[in-house]
Structure formats: C-alpha cells, structure tokens
Write an enzyme that holds these catalytic residues in place. Structure first.
Site, PDB file in Angstrom:
ATOM      1  N   THR A  51      29.166  68.867  55.662  1.00 10.48           N
ATOM      2  CA  THR A  51      28.234  67.825  55.234  1.00 10.48           C
ATOM      3  C   THR A  51      26.859  68.471  55.106  1.00 10.48           C
ATOM      4  O   THR A  51      26.715  69.680  55.272  1.00 10.48           O
ATOM      5  CB  THR A  51      28.172  66.677  56.260  1.00 10.48           C
ATOM      6  N   CYS A  52      25.838  67.653  54.834  1.00  6.64           N
ATOM      7  CA  CYS A  52      24.491  68.214  54.724  1.00  6.64           C
ATOM      8  C   CYS A  52      23.986  68.730  56.065  1.00  6.64           C
ATOM      9  O   CYS A  52      23.092  69.573  56.113  1.00  6.64           O
ATOM     10  CB  CYS A  52      23.530  67.173  54.162  1.00  6.64           C
ATOM     11  N   ASP A 116      25.960  57.853  63.298  1.00  3.89           N
ATOM     12  CA  ASP A 116      26.061  57.950  61.838  1.00  3.89           C
ATOM     13  C   ASP A 116      27.371  57.337  61.343  1.00  3.89           C
ATOM     14  O   ASP A 116      28.453  57.719  61.776  1.00  3.89           O
ATOM     15  CB  ASP A 116      25.978  59.425  61.435  1.00  3.89           C
ATOM     16  N   LEU A 192      10.711  59.956  44.847  1.00  2.00           N
ATOM     17  CA  LEU A 192      11.863  60.730  45.310  1.00  2.00           C
ATOM     18  C   LEU A 192      11.452  61.723  46.383  1.00  2.00           C
ATOM     19  O   LEU A 192      11.731  62.915  46.280  1.00  2.00           O
ATOM     20  CB  LEU A 192      12.511  61.451  44.128  1.00  2.00           C
TER      21      LEU A 192
END
Length: 425
Positions: A51-52, A116, A192
């Site tokens: 994952t990140c 999470d 962003l």
C-alpha cells in the site's frame, strides 16, 4: 516438519515516503515477485501486501531469506543496491512475531491512521493474489480466515472502527451526512494538496457518489488523479461554472486571501442549500459567506474535531481489540500445533490401513461378496477405534508442547518414516 512463518516489512514507521514510493507494488508486480521468490527459495506459501504506507512479504520457510527477498524486490522494481537500505526493513523471523504483526496490520492497529478501514480490503486482495498463484496453503488459508473473523468481532464488539479518524475520512463522512437526502448530488473538489488528494481517493474507495468533479490550478497532477479515481476533471478557468452546479464544494486551496468570497458566492443562484467544506489554512471560503441564505460552511476545525473524537474512541478501544486478537491467536496456535502432528497421524492411519488390507486380502477370496463387505466394515470400525486414542493423545500432547516425544515413539513402533502421508486406495 511445518515451516516457520516469517515476514519482511517496510512501513511508514521506519521508511520515508520516497523509499516507500520506490518499492510500492501493483497487482502484477506482487504476483511477479511472488513467482520470483518461489523460484529462488524453498518457500511454499507467500503473501505480499503493498500500500502507500507499507510493502510486506510474508513467507513460510525454515530458512531466513530476508536478504534474498530484499534483493529480489530490488530486481522487480529495478532498484540497484536495495539491500544496502536494509535498515528501513523490519525482519520478523519468529513465527509468533510474524503472526502477531499480520494480525495487527489486518485489523488496523499498525496503520498510520489507527483503525484504517481500507486495510482490510487491501489484505483481502493480497490474499486473493496469493491464492491465484496457488501460494496460499493450509497455514495461510487458516491464518487469513482467522484474521477476517477477528476483524468482524472487532467491528461488532468495539468502537475501533466507528467514525472517521483522519481529516480526509471525516470529510467524506460529513459529505455523506450532508447529501444523504440529495439524489445524484454533485460534488466539486477544488485544490490538490495532500488532503485534497486523500479526499479524492477516499471518495473513490468508500462512497457511492457518482458525480464528483476535480479542479486545480496546475492541471497535470489533477488530471492524473482524476483518471486514477474515475472522476471528472475541469479546467480551473471554469471554476465558478462548476461551483454553480455543485451541491457541495470541498476546498483545500493554498491561498492567503479567500478564493470563495461572499461577493462571488452571492452572484450564484441558490435554490435550496449549497455546502462548503473548507480544509484550507488560511481559510479559502470567506467567513462572511454564511450570512448568505442557503450557504452553509464547515471549516477545518469542525472536521478536525470530528476526527479527533473518532480517534479518541478508537484509542480507547485498543485494549479490547488486543484482547480479541490474542484470543484469536491462541486458537490459531492450537490449530497450528495440531498441524505439526497431522503428518504423523496420516502416516499412522496409512500404516494401519495397509495391515488391514493385507490381512483381508488373505481371506477375502474365501468369503461371499456380502461376507466380504461385512468384514470390511467391521475391520474399518476396529481400526478407527484403535487409532482414536493415539490421535487424542497426540493432540493433547500438542497443547502441552510435548508432541515430539510421542511422535518419535509412534515413528519407531510403526516405522512411520517409510510411510506416505496420503492413504493409498
């Protein structure tokens, strides 16, 4: 002999973002790396989670392949000398440590955002990819299903997953509340920064909203993110046209003066309500905007309070979550210990079955078909009763940690080393 379960872990705890980004793996790369590891090692079961915030390789072997696996990860990602950065990796060579770590990861205890909600699905994908390659054996199947069952208990019995514990999650949660009575709601995300990108990804992962639009002063990154998340992108020059269509505007614009002034908002035709969620500091939505009819503004403090409350509830639930995990690990360990004696039990059954069949073959020709059938049933029943006590004693010895002595005795008595594990027909 059952192989040890081990893990190699690179996470946000030790590795900076630039390192994590370089080694992050997509589905194709995860599968490719698993096949590389299978070819270069003796491991039979493999799982890769990427994952990140983490890239982790779980494997079964009695050998420590951590150096080899890190090198193979470098080959997969075309990173020269990745082994020189081994200090960023955590190595779990003890099965108890690796199992506990995977439980904590899968439940969300080890996540950067405690509890999470995405991690459960990410672990399920990793498990599916492993199963696709036939690299999930009995150990991994049992372990993963135990983790999934444990996760259900955590959700049902604790507040660990209640609420949104990050600003981006809290933003999505608030959006769902505000627009629950608005069919086909239009959402506009402006800006962003890190929060804006997280909000986009969380909308994609956790909601059913269809009409989401993104705009940003610099279009390059925002166009790429819009494509990644499957949402619409519009040029920043058409901002106010997009605002006019939106039911909810989420802003994370870095600007000294408000982008959304009272005067500009006043020009809009507001038929009912228009919501603004302002995640910017300084604020990008004029504080006076709420003086206008139908305009409702939520600022970063409101969002932060929501996430802080949820985080506090999750932290308070951690002791209960850990108890549930430990209960599950105790149960899993009992099963795992029984797995250690499973080959011996199968060999013993095979040895007795061979004796039974050999003796039957000597006399069966003298019997009628009906007599032979009855004798076959009787001898099978006798064999099952004979083997019942040794099996129960072996399983009991497992729980006491004394199975090895009994295994040796049975091996000597029945010469089990020469017996196959599968019962032959």
């Amino acid at each position: 002999m059952i192989s040890n379960f081990k893990s190699i872990s690179l996470t946000y705890r030790k590795a900076p973002l630039e390192i994590r980004e370089r080694v992050a793996l997509n589905e194709a790369e995860c599968k490719s790396l698993m096949l590389r590891i299978k070819d270069f090692t003796d491991t039979a079961e493999l799982l890769i989670l990427s994952t990140c915030n983490r890239t982790e390789i779980y494997y079964t072997s009695n050998e420590d392949y951590s150096n080899d696996i890190i090198k193979l990860l470098g080959v997969e990602k075309n990173i020269t000398g990745l082994i020189q950065q081994k200090e960023y990796f955590e190595i779990y060579n003890e099965q108890a440590d690796a199992v506990l770590h995977l439980f904590e990861v899968g439940i969300g205890l080890d996540s950067q955002v405690v509890g999470d909600m995405q991690i459960v699905n990410q672990v399920k994908y990793a498990y599916q990819w492993s199963a696709d390659l036939n690299l999930a054996g009995p150990f991994l199947h049992r372990l993963m299903h135990t983790i999934f069952f444990t996760n259900k208990r955590v959700v049902q019995e604790t507040a660990f997953r209640d609420g949104a514990a990050s600003v981006s999650y809290a933003t999505v949660e608030l959006s769902e509340e505000l627009l629950s009575a608005t069919p086909n709601a239009n959402i506009l995300i402006v800006g962003l920064g890190e929060i804006g990108a997280d909000v986009c990804r969380n909308f994609k992962a956790n909601t059913s909203f269809k009409n989401i639009t993104l705009t940003n002063r610099s279009p390059l990154k925002s166009e790429a993110l819009a494509a990644e998340c499957g949402i619409e992108h519009v040029p920043f020059e058409t901002l106010w046209e997009a605002v006019a269509k939106a039911d909810l505007v989420i802003s994370s614009v870095a600007k000294e003066e408000p982008l959304f002034t009272k005067e500009e908002i006043q020009k809009l035709s507001i038929l009912s309500h228009k919501y603004f969620i302002d995640l910017s500091v300084p604020r990008s939505v004029d504080a006076r905007a709420e003086e206008l009819p139908g305009i409702i503004v939520y600022d970063i403090d409101h969002i932060q309070n929501r996430s802080n409350e949820a985080l506090e509830n999750r932290l308070n639930a951690i002791p209960h979550v850990r108890k549930i995990i430990l209960d599950s690990i105790v149960e899993f360990n009992e099963w795992s210990k029984e797995m250690e004696v499973s080959p011996t039990i199968n060999k013993l059954k095979n040895a007795l079955e061979q004796i039974r069949k050999e003796e039957l073959s000597r006399f069966v020709k003298q019997l009628s078909d009906e007599e032979a059938k009855k004798v076959d049933e009787i001898t099978k029943s006798i064999m099952q009763k004979i083997i019942k006590l040794p099996v129960l004693q072996l399983k009991a010895a497992c729980k006491r940690g004394e199975a090895e002595t009994l295994i040796d005795v049975l091996n000597d008595l029945f010469n089990l080393d020469k017996q196959p594990e599968q019962i032959r027909d």
